[in-house]
Structure formats: structure tokens, C-alpha cells
Design an enzyme around this catalytic site. Structure first.
Site, PDB file in Angstrom:
ATOM      1  N   ASP A  13       0.796  -1.010  -0.293  1.00 46.80           N
ATOM      2  CA  ASP A  13      -0.323  -0.180   0.291  1.00 46.80           C
ATOM      3  C   ASP A  13       0.560   1.261   0.214  1.00 46.80           C
ATOM      4  O   ASP A  13       2.009   1.144   0.313  1.00 46.80           O
ATOM      5  CB  ASP A  13      -1.064  -0.082   1.532  1.00 46.80           C
ATOM      6  N   HIS A  30       2.226   3.167  -9.352  1.00 45.92           N
ATOM      7  CA  HIS A  30       2.457   2.220  -9.546  1.00 45.92           C
ATOM      8  C   HIS A  30       3.260   1.206  -9.887  1.00 45.92           C
ATOM      9  O   HIS A  30       4.092   0.177 -10.007  1.00 45.92           O
ATOM     10  CB  HIS A  30       0.417   1.713 -10.001  1.00 45.92           C
ATOM     11  N   LEU A 124       9.961 -21.397  -4.965  1.00 48.22           N
ATOM     12  CA  LEU A 124       8.935 -19.975  -3.880  1.00 48.22           C
ATOM     13  C   LEU A 124       7.795 -20.229  -5.412  1.00 48.22           C
ATOM     14  O   LEU A 124       7.918 -20.335  -6.613  1.00 48.22           O
ATOM     15  CB  LEU A 124       9.813 -19.107  -4.276  1.00 48.22           C
TER      16      LEU A 124
HETATM   17  C1  IPE Z   1      -5.618  -2.579  -0.306  1.00 48.88           C
HETATM   18  O1  IPE Z   1      -5.603  -1.386  -0.328  1.00 48.88           O
HETATM   19  C2  IPE Z   1      -5.859  -3.843  -1.118  1.00 48.88           C
HETATM   20  C3  IPE Z   1      -3.734  -3.249  -1.971  1.00 48.88           C
HETATM   21  C4  IPE Z   1      -2.916  -3.551  -1.159  1.00 48.88           C
HETATM   22  C5  IPE Z   1      -4.134  -3.801  -3.101  1.00 48.88           C
HETATM   23  P1  IPE Z   1      -6.071  -0.316  -0.791  1.00 48.88           P
HETATM   24  O2  IPE Z   1      -5.334   1.152  -0.592  1.00 48.88           O
HETATM   25  O3  IPE Z   1      -6.900  -0.417  -1.152  1.00 48.88           O
HETATM   26  O4  IPE Z   1      -7.069  -0.563   1.092  1.00 48.88           O
HETATM   27  P2  IPE Z   1      -7.953   0.861   1.916  1.00 48.88           P
HETATM   28  O5  IPE Z   1      -8.842   1.563   0.538  1.00 48.88           O
HETATM   29  O6  IPE Z   1      -6.836   1.780   2.376  1.00 48.88           O
HETATM   30  O7  IPE Z   1      -8.561   0.093   2.553  1.00 48.88           O
HETATM   31  C1  IPE Z   2      -1.853   0.512  -3.139  1.00 44.73           C
HETATM   32  O1  IPE Z   2      -1.330   1.925  -3.166  1.00 44.73           O
HETATM   33  C2  IPE Z   2      -1.662  -0.297  -4.665  1.00 44.73           C
HETATM   34  C3  IPE Z   2      -2.751  -0.525  -4.930  1.00 44.73           C
HETATM   35  C4  IPE Z   2      -4.295  -0.771  -3.757  1.00 44.73           C
HETATM   36  C5  IPE Z   2      -3.570  -1.045  -6.640  1.00 44.73           C
HETATM   37  P1  IPE Z   2      -2.816   2.565  -3.138  1.00 44.73           P
HETATM   38  O2  IPE Z   2      -3.084   3.325  -4.457  1.00 44.73           O
HETATM   39  O3  IPE Z   2      -3.466   2.305  -2.216  1.00 44.73           O
HETATM   40  O4  IPE Z   2      -2.077   4.055  -2.991  1.00 44.73           O
HETATM   41  P2  IPE Z   2      -2.682   4.764  -1.551  1.00 44.73           P
HETATM   42  O5  IPE Z   2      -3.013   4.079  -0.663  1.00 44.73           O
HETATM   43  O6  IPE Z   2      -3.747   5.510  -2.187  1.00 44.73           O
HETATM   44  O7  IPE Z   2      -1.465   5.731  -1.025  1.00 44.73           O
HETATM   45 MG    MG Z   3      -3.897   2.421  -0.787  1.00 48.17          MG
END
Ligand code: IPE
Ligand code: IPE
Ligand code: MG
Length: 235
Positions: A13, A30, A124
Site C-alpha cells: 500500500d 504503481h 518459491l
Molecule cells: C488494499 O489497499 C489493497 C491493496 C494493497 C491491493 P487499499 O488502498 O485499496 O485499501 P484501503 O482502501 O486503504 O483500505
Molecule cells: C496500493 O497503493 C496499490 C493498490 C491498491 C492497487 P494505493 O494506490 O492504494 O496507494 P495509496 O494508498 O492511495 O497511497
Molecule cells: Mg491504498
């Protein structure tokens, strides 16, 4: 590094925030995030972990703006195409967990080709949770069980496990979440009943092999009791 650690889950995240603080578009986060997967897979191989599960895209993430979703799917697809030969040469088996019916055909094709090509790799298991949510996985599992008319008296935790996407795979010993959020966001909710958690403020594109190793070392110090009393406890 003595304690056996079979399975590590990672909630990757913070990609969006990583980009935002740099004045870059979210997709840059990303893009950097996908690159990190490679570094952590190498670390997992070195540390002789059996299974690593990356939470790459949740079912809830389909609700993000179409442009962002398209870019994430494109990045995942390109990463797989690019890495497939490395996976094979390093003995990495790729497997997707999640709801396949929601994934566009062209992307699912690449995913399933990668699964087939690496099916016999043994060093793995790298699972990618894509279009995944724990509740959806549980509902799909229950539906499969109902379709097979399993008798209620015979339905137990092992039966449930056998219908999940993670059937045959050990539960995660450790779940790491980057970016400071302290929640599961629907990741492996059934399987994490007794997982240890490691939360770090580091945003996923800044996460490193060193910090991954630090998380594993931290796990080694923990005492897991699984509801029992510690073997060192006094009566
Ligand atoms: C969780 O992250 C999903 C992934 C890392 C793929 P999100 O950014 O979607 O989760 P919330 O919305 O903060 O709970
Ligand atoms: C995690 O990073 C990747 C996915 C959920 C696909 P985020 O896109 O949620 O990044 P933040 O949480 O907005 O910083
Ligand atoms: Mg996020």
C-alpha cells in the site's frame, strides 16, 4: 533465522501517496510499486520462504477511476510477460488468487499462461491476489461446497480450506502492510486468524529488501501461542 516461516503476505500500500508527495501522477507510484515486487521476490528466495502472497488489486479497487484501473492492469500484465522467463529460471511458481470472472479476458489470458508455464517450479510459490477480496473468496468457496452437496455434519475447517483459492497452501505466518494503515482491507481474512502483523510507515515504492529482512527478524522474536499457554509459563 531459525524459526520456520513458510508463508508471508504483503499488502503493498501507498503507491498513490508516494507519487502525490512528489507531484507525480498516481500511476507513477504503481509503476515503481510493480518494480519492487521483483526485489522482494529475490529476498524471499534468499530467505528460503516457501510462499509469498502479494496483495496487488482488491475487488474494491475496481471502483477506482477507470484510467487508474486500466493502468494497473496494464502494468501487471507487462510485469508478468517480462518476468516469466526469470520466474522459470529461478524456480518461481506464479499463481493468482482472486475472482477470475471480473478480470478482462486479455489479462486473464496472460495470468493463466504464466500459471501454466511455471506450474512445475518448486523454489518459491509467488501468489498474486488480483481482483481479490477475502469475503468474495469465502462466498465462492461456500458456493462450491453447496454445489457438491457436502453434508453439513461433514463440513469442517479442512473442508472450508479445500474450497478456498489458497487450498493446500499454509496459512500466512506473517502479514506485512506498508504505508502506515493498520487494517487488512479484505486480505486473507479467513487465513490470517493466527497471523502475526508487521506495519510500517514506509510507502510500498520505498520498501526494500533490508526492511523485508527486518520484518522477518522481528517475526522470529515473537511468541506465538495459538490460544495455548506458553511452554515457559508457570502454572
Ligand atoms: C488494499 O489497499 C489493497 C491493496 C494493497 C491491493 P487499499 O488502498 O485499496 O485499501 P484501503 O482502501 O486503504 O483500505
Ligand atoms: C496500493 O497503493 C496499490 C493498490 C491498491 C492497487 P494505493 O494506490 O492504494 O496507494 P495509496 O494508498 O492511495 O497511497
Ligand atoms: Mg491504498
Amino acid at each position: 533465522m531459525s524459526r520456520i516461516l513458510k508463508h508471508v503476505g504483503i499488502i503493498m500500500d501507498g503507491n498513490g501517496r508516494w507519487a502525490q508527495v512528489r507531484g507525480l501522477p498516481r500511476y507513477e507510484g504503481h509503476r515503481r510499486g510493480v518494480e519492487k515486487v521483483k526485489e522482494i521476490i529475490s529476498a524471499a528466495l534468499r530467505l528460503k520462504i516457501n510462499v509469498i502472497t502479494f496483495y496487488a488489486f482488491s475487488i474494491e479497487n475496481w471502483q477506482r477511476p477507470k484510467k487508474e484501473v486500466d493502468i494497473i492492469m496494464e502494468l501487471l500484465q507487462n510485469h508478468l510477460k517480462r518476468e516469466i522467463n526469470n520466474f522459470i529460471s529461478q524456480g518461481i511458481r506464479f499463481k493468482m488468487i482472486g475472482n477470475r470472472s471480473l478480470i478482462p479476458d486479455n489479462i486473464l489470458f496472460v495470468i493463466e499462461e504464466a500459471e501454466k508455464a511455471t506450474a512445475n517450479c518448486k523454489q518459491l510459490l509467488a501468489q498474486f491476489a488480483i481482483s481479490y477480496s477475502g469475503r468474495d473468496e469465502i462466498i465462492r468457496a461456500v458456493k462450491k461446497a453447496l454445489q457438491q452437496h457436502i453434508e453439513p455434519e461433514k463440513f469442517n475447517e479442512d473442508t472450508m480450506n479445500s474450497f478456498l483459492d489458497t487450498a493446500e497452501i499454509p496459512e500466512p505466518d506473517l502479514i506485512i502492510r506498508t504505508s502506515g494503515e493498520q487494517r487488512l482491507s479484505n486480505f486473507l481474512i479467513w487465513q490470517s486468524a493466527y497471523s502475526e502483523f508487521y506495519f510500517t510507515q514506509t510507502l510500498w515504492p520505498d520498501f526494500t529488501d533490508d526492511e523485508f529482512t527486518e520484518a522477518i527478524l522481528d517475526f522470529q522474536k515473537r511468541q506465538r501461542r495459538f490460544g495455548k499457554v506458553s511452554e515457559f509459563a508457570r502454572t
